[in-house]
Design a protein around this motif. Sequence first.
Motif, PDB file in Angstrom:
ATOM      1  N   GLY A 167       0.802  -1.217   0.000  1.00 23.46           N
ATOM      2  CA  GLY A 167       0.000   0.000   0.000  1.00 23.46           C
ATOM      3  C   GLY A 167       0.837   1.270   0.000  1.00 23.46           C
ATOM      4  N   CYS A 168       2.133   1.145   0.207  1.00 26.78           N
ATOM      5  CA  CYS A 168       3.053   2.288   0.180  1.00 26.78           C
ATOM      6  C   CYS A 168       3.584   2.432  -1.242  1.00 26.78           C
ATOM      7  CB  CYS A 168       4.220   2.058   1.137  1.00 26.78           C
ATOM      8  SG  CYS A 168       3.730   1.793   2.850  1.00 26.78           S
ATOM      9  N   PRO A 169       3.329   3.554  -1.884  1.00 27.11           N
ATOM     10  CA  PRO A 169       3.772   3.717  -3.273  1.00 27.11           C
ATOM     11  C   PRO A 169       5.262   3.441  -3.472  1.00 27.11           C
ATOM     12  CG  PRO A 169       2.338   5.530  -2.650  1.00 27.11           C
ATOM     13  CD  PRO A 169       2.593   4.728  -1.401  1.00 27.11           C
ATOM     14  N   GLU A 170       6.102   3.839  -2.527  1.00 30.51           N
ATOM     15  CA  GLU A 170       7.538   3.660  -2.686  1.00 30.51           C
ATOM     16  C   GLU A 170       7.990   2.225  -2.494  1.00 30.51           C
ATOM     17  OE1 GLU A 170       5.732   5.139  -0.252  1.00 30.51           O
ATOM     18  OE2 GLU A 170       7.132   6.073   1.130  1.00 30.51           O
ATOM     19  N   LEU A 171       7.099   1.334  -2.046  1.00 32.22           N
ATOM     20  CA  LEU A 171       7.458  -0.073  -1.825  1.00 32.22           C
ATOM     21  C   LEU A 171       6.713  -1.030  -2.761  1.00 32.22           C
ATOM     22  CD1 LEU A 171       7.444  -0.038   2.088  1.00 32.22           C
ATOM     23  CD2 LEU A 171       9.432   0.124   0.573  1.00 32.22           C
ATOM     24  N   ARG A 172       5.896  -0.496  -3.644  1.00 30.47           N
ATOM     25  CA  ARG A 172       5.057  -1.355  -4.499  1.00 30.47           C
ATOM     26  C   ARG A 172       5.861  -2.315  -5.363  1.00 30.47           C
ATOM     27  NH1 ARG A 172       0.919   3.081  -5.550  1.00 30.47           N
ATOM     28  NH2 ARG A 172      -0.523   2.638  -3.851  1.00 30.47           N
ATOM     29  N   THR A 173       7.035  -1.914  -5.802  1.00 33.45           N
ATOM     30  CA  THR A 173       7.824  -2.774  -6.685  1.00 33.45           C
ATOM     31  C   THR A 173       9.054  -3.375  -6.001  1.00 33.45           C
ATOM     32  OG1 THR A 173       9.080  -0.898  -7.551  1.00 33.45           O
ATOM     33  CG2 THR A 173       7.051  -1.518  -8.736  1.00 33.45           C
ATOM     34  N   THR A 174       9.230  -3.112  -4.727  1.00 32.77           N
ATOM     35  CA  THR A 174      10.365  -3.680  -3.994  1.00 32.77           C
ATOM     36  C   THR A 174      10.165  -5.188  -3.881  1.00 32.77           C
ATOM     37  OG1 THR A 174      10.577  -1.669  -2.669  1.00 32.77           O
ATOM     38  CG2 THR A 174      11.631  -3.658  -1.800  1.00 32.77           C
ATOM     39  N   PRO A 175      11.156  -5.974  -4.261  1.00 31.04           N
ATOM     40  CA  PRO A 175      11.028  -7.420  -4.069  1.00 31.04           C
ATOM     41  C   PRO A 175      10.743  -7.722  -2.594  1.00 31.04           C
ATOM     42  CG  PRO A 175      12.885  -6.946  -5.491  1.00 31.04           C
ATOM     43  CD  PRO A 175      12.410  -5.625  -4.937  1.00 31.04           C
ATOM     44  N   LEU A 176       9.733  -8.554  -2.368  1.00 26.05           N
ATOM     45  CA  LEU A 176       9.239  -8.845  -1.020  1.00 26.05           C
ATOM     46  C   LEU A 176       8.947 -10.335  -0.923  1.00 26.05           C
ATOM     47  CD1 LEU A 176       8.026  -7.977   1.731  1.00 26.05           C
ATOM     48  CD2 LEU A 176       5.972  -7.283   0.492  1.00 26.05           C
ATOM     49  N   VAL A 177       9.610 -11.001   0.024  1.00 29.27           N
ATOM     50  CA  VAL A 177       9.448 -12.446   0.169  1.00 29.27           C
ATOM     51  C   VAL A 177       9.100 -12.793   1.612  1.00 29.27           C
ATOM     52  CG1 VAL A 177      11.052 -12.903  -1.715  1.00 29.27           C
ATOM     53  CG2 VAL A 177      11.899 -12.919   0.635  1.00 29.27           C
ATOM     54  N   ILE A 178       8.523 -13.974   1.783  1.00 28.58           N
ATOM     55  CA  ILE A 178       8.226 -14.497   3.114  1.00 28.58           C
ATOM     56  C   ILE A 178       8.663 -15.950   3.152  1.00 28.58           C
ATOM     57  CG2 ILE A 178       5.849 -15.203   2.531  1.00 28.58           C
ATOM     58  CD1 ILE A 178       5.082 -14.350   5.440  1.00 28.58           C
ATOM     59  N   GLY A 179       9.088 -16.372   4.339  1.00 26.68           N
ATOM     60  CA  GLY A 179       9.485 -17.761   4.476  1.00 26.68           C
ATOM     61  C   GLY A 179       9.463 -18.200   5.927  1.00 26.68           C
ATOM     62  N   GLY A 180       9.517 -19.511   6.087  1.00 29.95           N
ATOM     63  CA  GLY A 180       9.518 -20.099   7.421  1.00 29.95           C
ATOM     64  C   GLY A 180       8.347 -21.034   7.602  1.00 29.95           C
ATOM     65  N   LYS A 181       7.927 -21.170   8.826  1.00 29.62           N
ATOM     66  CA  LYS A 181       6.754 -21.987   9.142  1.00 29.62           C
ATOM     67  C   LYS A 181       5.534 -21.094   8.985  1.00 29.62           C
ATOM     68  CE  LYS A 181       4.755 -25.143  12.393  1.00 29.62           C
ATOM     69  NZ  LYS A 181       4.782 -25.737  13.702  1.00 29.62           N
ATOM     70  N   LEU A 182       4.768 -21.352   7.955  1.00 33.79           N
ATOM     71  CA  LEU A 182       3.676 -20.454   7.605  1.00 33.79           C
ATOM     72  C   LEU A 182       2.341 -20.830   8.222  1.00 33.79           C
ATOM     73  CD1 LEU A 182       4.618 -19.994   3.859  1.00 33.79           C
ATOM     74  CD2 LEU A 182       5.188 -18.510   5.788  1.00 33.79           C
ATOM     75  N   GLY A 183       2.210 -22.044   8.773  1.00 27.15           N
ATOM     76  CA  GLY A 183       0.963 -22.462   9.386  1.00 27.15           C
ATOM     77  C   GLY A 183       1.218 -23.413  10.535  1.00 27.15           C
ATOM     78  N   ILE A 184       0.163 -23.735  11.271  1.00 25.85           N
ATOM     79  CA  ILE A 184       0.317 -24.584  12.457  1.00 25.85           C
ATOM     80  C   ILE A 184      -0.313 -25.966  12.327  1.00 25.85           C
ATOM     81  CG2 ILE A 184       0.582 -22.659  14.044  1.00 25.85           C
ATOM     82  CD1 ILE A 184      -2.383 -22.982  14.744  1.00 25.85           C
ATOM     83  N   THR A 185      -1.014 -26.223  11.249  1.00 24.97           N
ATOM     84  CA  THR A 185      -1.710 -27.502  11.138  1.00 24.97           C
ATOM     85  C   THR A 185      -0.918 -28.567  10.401  1.00 24.97           C
ATOM     86  OG1 THR A 185      -2.833 -26.917   9.084  1.00 24.97           O
ATOM     87  CG2 THR A 185      -3.956 -26.341  11.147  1.00 24.97           C
ATOM     88  N   GLY A 186       0.149 -28.172   9.733  1.00 23.51           N
ATOM     89  CA  GLY A 186       0.941 -29.141   8.982  1.00 23.51           C
ATOM     90  C   GLY A 186       0.413 -29.397   7.584  1.00 23.51           C
ATOM     91  N   ARG A 187      -0.708 -28.783   7.233  1.00 21.60           N
ATOM     92  CA  ARG A 187      -1.277 -28.980   5.895  1.00 21.60           C
ATOM     93  C   ARG A 187      -1.018 -27.804   4.978  1.00 21.60           C
ATOM     94  NH1 ARG A 187      -7.177 -29.446   6.735  1.00 21.60           N
ATOM     95  NH2 ARG A 187      -6.709 -28.095   8.458  1.00 21.60           N
ATOM     96  N   GLU A 188      -0.214 -26.872   5.425  1.00 20.98           N
ATOM     97  CA  GLU A 188      -0.006 -25.645   4.669  1.00 20.98           C
ATOM     98  C   GLU A 188       0.947 -25.802   3.500  1.00 20.98           C
ATOM     99  OE1 GLU A 188       0.259 -25.835   7.983  1.00 20.98           O
ATOM    100  OE2 GLU A 188      -1.600 -24.851   8.475  1.00 20.98           O
ATOM    101  N   HIS A 189       1.780 -26.826   3.523  1.00 21.57           N
ATOM    102  CA  HIS A 189       2.823 -26.947   2.506  1.00 21.57           C
ATOM    103  C   HIS A 189       2.243 -26.795   1.104  1.00 21.57           C
ATOM    104  CE1 HIS A 189       5.938 -27.934   5.321  1.00 21.57           C
ATOM    105  NE2 HIS A 189       5.080 -28.722   5.929  1.00 21.57           N
TER     106      HIS A 189
END
Length: 151
Positions: free
Chosen positions: A91-113
């Motif tokens: 939502g920040c105009p200056e960050l709209r095209t900045t490469p943005l990644v997420i990683g790690g344990k994304l859920g708690i049920t084990g079915r998220e993979h």
Amino acid sequence: MELQFDARPPDITGLDVVVTSVASDAHTWNLVYLQLLLEELGHRVTNLGSCVPDQLMIDECRGRRPDLIVVSTVNGHGFVDGKRVVRLLRGCPELRTTPLVIGGKLGITGREHGGGVGELIEAGFDAVFEESAGIVGFRDFVQSLPSGVTR
């Protein structure tokens, strides 16, 4: 003999990277690991630490204008928290095209993979790396980004 120093900063190559966690995640070892990995690859890292409030993350990223933002989570709430913060960052105009990644344990049920990856990409992340298996993909992603930026 007189010593002379060049006051100009040296040309710096590599990326400026912000590494952060989400507000609900108090883990730090993952952030330190990512910081060390990125520094080993020749990048400069600002590590915001754990339990980063959304507004602090936004303010820091807006002020620093990094070449890459890395969100890491271990507590299992990365899917929910990630969807929230990616919308705020994009939502920040200056960050709209900045490469943005997420990683790690994304859920708690084990079915998220793989199940929520598409939703996180659709929400605005450029890439999603699940748990420790994602580190090779993460490294490849980072190395594919243009570097050699002179600041």
